[in-house]
Structures are given as structure tokens and as C-alpha cells.
Design an enzyme around this catalytic site. Structure first.
Site, PDB file in Angstrom:
ATOM      1  N   GLY A 292      93.028  74.999 -57.370  1.00  0.00           N
ATOM      2  CA  GLY A 292      92.490  75.196 -58.097  1.00  0.00           C
ATOM      3  C   GLY A 292      93.627  74.734 -59.025  1.00  0.00           C
TER       4      GLY A 292
ATOM      5  CB  ALA B 173      93.740  77.151 -66.743  1.00  0.00           C
ATOM      6  CB  VAL B 174      90.362  78.709 -62.756  1.00  0.00           C
ATOM      7  CG1 VAL B 174      89.963  79.485 -61.637  1.00  0.00           C
ATOM      8  CG2 VAL B 174      89.780  77.541 -63.965  1.00  0.00           C
ATOM      9  N   GLY B 175      93.325  80.491 -61.490  1.00  0.00           N
ATOM     10  CA  GLY B 175      94.475  80.630 -61.556  1.00  0.00           C
ATOM     11  C   GLY B 175      94.601  81.929 -61.968  1.00  0.00           C
TER      12      GLY B 175
ATOM     13  CD  GLU C 198      97.975  76.936 -51.205  1.00  0.00           C
ATOM     14  OE1 GLU C 198      98.602  75.447 -51.712  1.00  0.00           O
ATOM     15  OE2 GLU C 198      98.767  77.578 -50.574  1.00  0.00           O
TER      16      GLU C 198
ATOM     17  CB  CYS D  27      97.099  69.344 -54.767  1.00  0.00           C
ATOM     18  SG  CYS D  27      96.998  69.742 -53.241  1.00  0.00           S
TER      19      CYS D  27
HETATM   20  P1  NAD Z   1      87.850  72.674 -60.219  1.00  0.00           P
HETATM   21  O1  NAD Z   1      87.238  73.056 -61.417  1.00  0.00           O
HETATM   22  O2  NAD Z   1      86.880  71.994 -58.903  1.00  0.00           O
HETATM   23  O3  NAD Z   1      87.688  74.962 -59.841  1.00  0.00           O
HETATM   24  C1  NAD Z   1      88.622  74.397 -58.694  1.00  0.00           C
HETATM   25  C2  NAD Z   1      87.617  76.326 -58.484  1.00  0.00           C
HETATM   26  O4  NAD Z   1      87.790  77.273 -58.991  1.00  0.00           O
HETATM   27  C3  NAD Z   1      85.629  75.703 -58.275  1.00  0.00           C
HETATM   28  O5  NAD Z   1      85.417  76.453 -57.299  1.00  0.00           O
HETATM   29  C4  NAD Z   1      85.242  76.526 -59.631  1.00  0.00           C
HETATM   30  O6  NAD Z   1      83.778  76.515 -59.707  1.00  0.00           O
HETATM   31  C5  NAD Z   1      86.453  77.649 -59.900  1.00  0.00           C
HETATM   32  N1  NAD Z   1      86.076  77.766 -61.667  1.00  0.00           N
HETATM   33  C6  NAD Z   1      86.228  77.074 -62.462  1.00  0.00           C
HETATM   34  N2  NAD Z   1      86.620  77.011 -63.966  1.00  0.00           N
HETATM   35  C7  NAD Z   1      86.387  78.937 -63.333  1.00  0.00           C
HETATM   36  C8  NAD Z   1      86.399  79.861 -64.156  1.00  0.00           C
HETATM   37  N3  NAD Z   1      86.286  80.126 -65.147  1.00  0.00           N
HETATM   38  N4  NAD Z   1      85.910  81.268 -63.391  1.00  0.00           N
HETATM   39  C9  NAD Z   1      86.834  82.126 -62.125  1.00  0.00           C
HETATM   40  N5  NAD Z   1      86.429  80.166 -61.266  1.00  0.00           N
HETATM   41  C10 NAD Z   1      86.300  79.084 -62.286  1.00  0.00           C
HETATM   42  O7  NAD Z   1      89.258  72.497 -59.615  1.00  0.00           O
HETATM   43  P2  NAD Z   1      89.867  71.926 -60.247  1.00  0.00           P
HETATM   44  O8  NAD Z   1      90.485  73.356 -60.715  1.00  0.00           O
HETATM   45  O9  NAD Z   1      89.653  70.799 -61.385  1.00  0.00           O
HETATM   46  O10 NAD Z   1      90.482  71.221 -59.226  1.00  0.00           O
HETATM   47  C11 NAD Z   1      92.174  70.329 -59.859  1.00  0.00           C
HETATM   48  C12 NAD Z   1      93.624  70.985 -59.835  1.00  0.00           C
HETATM   49  O11 NAD Z   1      93.877  71.669 -59.025  1.00  0.00           O
HETATM   50  C13 NAD Z   1      94.505  70.682 -60.019  1.00  0.00           C
HETATM   51  O12 NAD Z   1      95.761  71.637 -60.702  1.00  0.00           O
HETATM   52  C14 NAD Z   1      95.352  70.411 -58.918  1.00  0.00           C
HETATM   53  O13 NAD Z   1      96.530  69.396 -58.824  1.00  0.00           O
HETATM   54  C15 NAD Z   1      95.216  71.651 -58.135  1.00  0.00           C
HETATM   55  N6  NAD Z   1      95.243  71.484 -56.356  1.00  0.00           N
HETATM   56  C16 NAD Z   1      95.755  71.728 -55.741  1.00  0.00           C
HETATM   57  C17 NAD Z   1      96.304  71.778 -54.441  1.00  0.00           C
HETATM   58  C18 NAD Z   1      96.672  72.572 -53.732  1.00  0.00           C
HETATM   59  O14 NAD Z   1      96.840  72.739 -52.459  1.00  0.00           O
HETATM   60  N7  NAD Z   1      97.723  73.135 -54.290  1.00  0.00           N
HETATM   61  C19 NAD Z   1      95.347  71.036 -53.891  1.00  0.00           C
HETATM   62  C20 NAD Z   1      94.035  69.909 -54.793  1.00  0.00           C
HETATM   63  C21 NAD Z   1      93.914  70.857 -55.964  1.00  0.00           C
END
Ligand code: NAD
Length: 440
Positions: free
Chosen positions: A194, A197-199, A216, A250
Site C-alpha cells: 500500500g 504513510a500507512v507503511g 511493498e 504500483c
Molecule cells: P489501501 O487504501 O487499500 O490501503 C492498503 C491497506 O492498508 C488496506 O488493507 C487498508 O485497510 C490498510 N490501511 C489503510 N489505512 C490504514 C491505517 N491508518 N492503519 C492501518 N491500516 C490501514 O491502498 P493504498 O495504500 O491506497 O494503495 C495504493 C498505494 O499502494 C500506492 O502508493 C501504490 O503504489 C502502492 N502499491 C504498491 C504495490 C507494490 O507491490 N509495491 C502494489 C500496489 C499498490
């Protein structure tokens, strides 16, 4: 539709940990049986999953199969073909001071209970491909689908327990509260896909338990187009890679860096390529996806005037449609260049030449992917040596992640750790050092 699991996260984790401690998930037979069941789930319920992906993201059935369902099946097949070899202990030379009768080796131990948190953009693939690796490595697994892809989340919550060992695999649906509750538990590994920020939230929570993480993440993946490249080929491949899943990928090409003459020559090539793929009205093409929700639609709409529109530029909030769009004359400081686009907008930024392109890339966060279109081996070598990115693609965007024997992951701001194929075994196992000295 989106029923939360009645069991509390703490109880789920305790139950799975108890299962892990019995040793049930360790035999290779258990692992391969789980993978075969998962494969059967995907082949049997492919149409259901494709319908869910269409409901969430307007993905065509062909795209849903190619990028999510069949992709995961290939990952399973590759793992089943090679798992025995990957798990084989590796002997290590023993130094002379231990004597000639000593031996040493490494063996792969499962970690325990693993948490996989998936995003919404490839909501099936990005949950199931890590699950394949975690199961193949012999772990118990909690998977948390993205709440922003609710139809896929519900399908996974229904299908996985019907096919996998429910004592060792659990689906927890939900959003921030549910994920926060899960993150308070102690896992043996957390695999998060994802945004950064959440990472950071995930890594902070993991630090409390000294739990290792794979992150990721994303970022702006640049494309360098050299003046010697065949621009019709470049435009065709960039359009296919960029506008897949309406740009919500991504590793999508985020922006193009090229010299001014090449930028001008690319404009008609982009027009031809978009029309060849989606027709004169992409909104009527069954092959073109939609933006996941209004929030992202509004964010992306705000980026459409960051440059001169070469192709596309139109949008419709009611259907969350944003046309495949190419922008020229884009200022590097404009809004579209300040964040990961994650949508169907491709800005073209001009630089005088290769040196400036390399500086441009190195001045910014290390990207998840970098794509290069050139006939020059010297240019390829310079970019490979002088830049850092999760992956590097020459001549074709996205494709490196379909090579099961390549690690998929980021570096710096684009993430840490990697997976796919044998790299998933590395991620979801502990490589244990063993020394044996006979007693007599
Ligand atoms: P998303 O909003 O679905 O979030 C990802 C996960 O994090 C979800 O399961 C969500 O429930 C959880 N989450 C969200 N907020 C949270 C919080 N405050 N605390 C705990 N968990 C929380 O997805 P996203 O982040 O919008 O995804 C898009 C991003 O992901 C882009 O930056 C994209 O580049 C990146 N991405 C990376 C890959 C990769 O393989 N490297 C693949 C796809 C997407």
C-alpha cells in the site's frame, strides 16, 4: 455484505498460533495441499472473482484473469514445481578448526503466524500472491483484504475458508479499526502492500513486537525515452502499461522524461496508440477500467490541468471515468509531478539529455520501477549503474513483475523486502544456521 468476522483479532491470532505450534503447517505435504486447493478455488471461481473485480474497479474479465487470477495461478504452479528444491538445506563449508567430521548447513524454518495486508488496486493478486509464499514457507496466515475493494474482499472472505485449512488461514475483513486491532497483536512477519504513510504505521506497530516487515510501497516510476527509440513501439508499450487498470498500478509508468524533440515526436504516436487500444471514445471501450472511488477521482481530476492535453483530458464523476490522458509541457514543480499519480494521466517532462535525466531521477525518491527505451547499450549501462530503483525494465513496462524468478519489491521510499517465487520463501522463512559435530 461486508460482515466483520465475529472472532476478535486477538482470538484469531491465538487460534492460528496454537495451530502453528502443533506443527501442522510444517510438512511440505500440507503446504502443497493448500496451494493446490487455492489453485482449484481460482480455476473454479474465476468468474465470481472476475465479477467482483469488475464491480470494484470496472476491470474487464480478460484483464481480471490476466493480471489477478491467472497471475496467481502461475505463481502457484511455479511454486509447486520448485518448492522441494527451494526448501532443500544448503551445505556450508566448515572451517578447519572445527575438524573434518563437522558439518554445517542452512535450513528454512517457517516463521509462525504471518499477517498479509492488501491494497485495493489488484485486490486479489496482491493478497493471494503473498499468501502463496507464506503458505509455501509453512506459516499460518491472517489475510486482511482492502475495504476499498469491498466486492473482492467479500469474495475472498467467502472463498478462502471454503478451500483452505481454517485452523491455519483466516480472513479478517475491515478498514482502519480492524487493521489497527490486528496490528496490536504479535505476528512473526507482517507483509504490507500500500502507501508509504500507512507503511510507517505498520512498521511502528511491528516495532513494538520486533516483528520483521515487508513493505511493498509505491511512488513515481519514471520512464526515460532516448532519441534513438522507435517511438511507435514506445508509445504502444507505454499506453498499454500506463492505462492498464486505469493507471492504478504500483509499477505503472508515472511520467516520461525525454528531450524536447523526442517529446514533440511522441505526441502523435501517443494519440495513435490510445486510439488503437481503446478507440476514439475510451469510455465506450469494455477494456478500460474506472477509478476506484470519488476521493481518488477528485484527486486525479485536480491533476488534469498540470500541462497541455495531448490525448484525453475528459472525465465523468458519475461513472468515475477519467480518459487515458497524456500531458505535454509539464513543469517538474506542477501538482502532477509532486505525488504518485496512480491514475490514467501520463505527464511528459523534458530534459536536455541523459545526464539531466539521471540527475532528475536521483534528485527524487528511489522509485519502485524505472523504465528505459533506448537502442544504446551504453545508455542502458549508465542508467543501470547510476540510478537505484526496485526494478528496472528495458523496453517494456510492468513485465518484470511477471517473471517469477525475479524478486519483486522496492528500495528506499518504494519499500523494503521482496517476494515472488523463491524470494517469497526467503521472505516468509527464517534461514537457520545449523552446525553438527559428532559426539564420538
Ligand atoms: P489501501 O487504501 O487499500 O490501503 C492498503 C491497506 O492498508 C488496506 O488493507 C487498508 O485497510 C490498510 N490501511 C489503510 N489505512 C490504514 C491505517 N491508518 N492503519 C492501518 N491500516 C490501514 O491502498 P493504498 O495504500 O491506497 O494503495 C495504493 C498505494 O499502494 C500506492 O502508493 C501504490 O503504489 C502502492 N502499491 C504498491 C504495490 C507494490 O507491490 N509495491 C502494489 C500496489 C499498490
Amino acid at each position: 455484505m461486508n460482515q466483520p468476522t465475529p472472532e476478535q483479532p486477538a482470538d484469531v491470532v491465538a487460534r492460528l498460533r496454537a495451530t502453528f505450534r502443533t506443527g501442522r503447517t510444517k510438512p511440505v505435504e500440507w503446504r502443497t495441499a493448500q496451494l493446490r486447493s487455492l489453485r482449484e478455488m481460482l480455476t473454479r471461481n474465476g468468474p465470481d472473482l472476475a465479477a467482483a473485480l469488475h464491480a470494484d474497479l470496472g476491470k474487464s474479465s480478460a484483464e481480471a484473469h490476466r493480471t489477478e487470477i491467472d497471475f496467481t495461478i502461475r505463481e502457484i504452479d511455479h511454486t509447486l514445481d520448485h518448492l522441494d528444491g527451494w526448501l532443500r538445506p544448503e551445505p556450508a563449508p566448515v572451517p578447519a578448526h572445527l575438524g573434518t567430521d563437522a558439518s554445517a548447513w542452512t535450513q528454512y524454518d517457517p516463521l509462525g503466524v504471518v499477517l498479509v495486508i492488501a491494497p485495493w488496486n489488484y485486490p486479489a493478486q496482491l493478497l493471494l500472491a503473498p499468501l502463496v509464499g507464506a503458505l509455501a514457507a509453512g506459516n499460518a496466515v491472517v489475510v486482511k483484504p482492502s475495504e476499498l475493494a469491498p466486492a473482492t474482499s467479500a469474495a475472498i472472505a467467502r472463498l478462502l475458508p471454503a478451500h483452505l485449512d481454517t485452523e491455519a488461514v483466516a480472513v479478517v475483513e475491515g478498514g482502519i479499526p480492524e487493521t489497527t486491532a490486528l496490528l496490536a497483536e504479535r505476528f512473526d512477519h507482517i507483509f504490507y502492500t500500500g502507501n508509504g504513510a500507512v507503511g510507517r504505521i505498520v512498521m511502528r506497530a511491528a516495532a513494538e513486537h520486533l516483528t520483521p516487515v515487508t513493505l511493498e510501497l509505491g511512488g513515481k516510476s519514471p520512464v526515460f525515452v532516448d532519441r534513438d527509440a522507435d517511438l511507435d513501439v514506445v508509445a504502444d508499450r507505454l499506453v498499454r502499461g500506463k492505462f492498464l487498470n486505469a493507471g492504478q498500478t504500483c509499477v505503472a509508468p508515472d511520467y516520461v522524461l525525454t528531450d524536447p524533440a523526442t517529446a514533440a515526436a511522441l505526441e502523435p504516436a501517443f494519440k495513435r496508440a490510445v486510439e488503437a487500444l481503446y478507440g476514439t471514445d475510451p469510455s465506450a471501450s469494455g477494456e478500460y477500467g474506472r477509478i476506484v472511488n470519488e476521493r481518488h477521482f477528485d484527486r486525479l481530476s485536480g491533476l488534469l490541468d498540470s500541462g497541455r492535453v495531448v490525448v484525453g483530458g475528459d472525465s465523468d464523476r458519475a461513472t468515475k471515468y477519467i480518459a487515458p490522458t497524456v500531458l505535454a509541457d509539464v513543469d517538474p514543480e506542477s501538482p502532477v509531478m509532486r505525488e504518485e499519480i496512480f491514475g490514467p494521466i501520463l505527464p511528459v517532462v523534458t530534459v536536455p539529455g541523459l545526464d539531466e535525466a539521471i540527475d532528475f531521477i536521483n534528485d527524487r525518491d528511489k522509485p519502485l520501477a524505472l523504465y528505459v527505451f533506448t537502442e544504446s547499450e551504453a545508455t542502458k549501462s549508465r542508467i543501470a549503474a547510476e540510478t537505484s530503483s526496485g526494478g528496472l525494465g528495458h523496453g517494456l513496462p510492468l513485465a518484470h513483475l511477471t517473471v517469477s524468478d525475479l524478486p519483486f519489491g522496492g528500495v528506499g521510499e518504494s519499500g523494503m523486502g521482496s517476494y515472488h517465487g523463491r524470494y517469497s520463501i526467503e521472505t516468509f522463512s527464517h534461514r537457520k544456521a545449523v552446525l553438527e559435530k559428532p559426539l564420538s
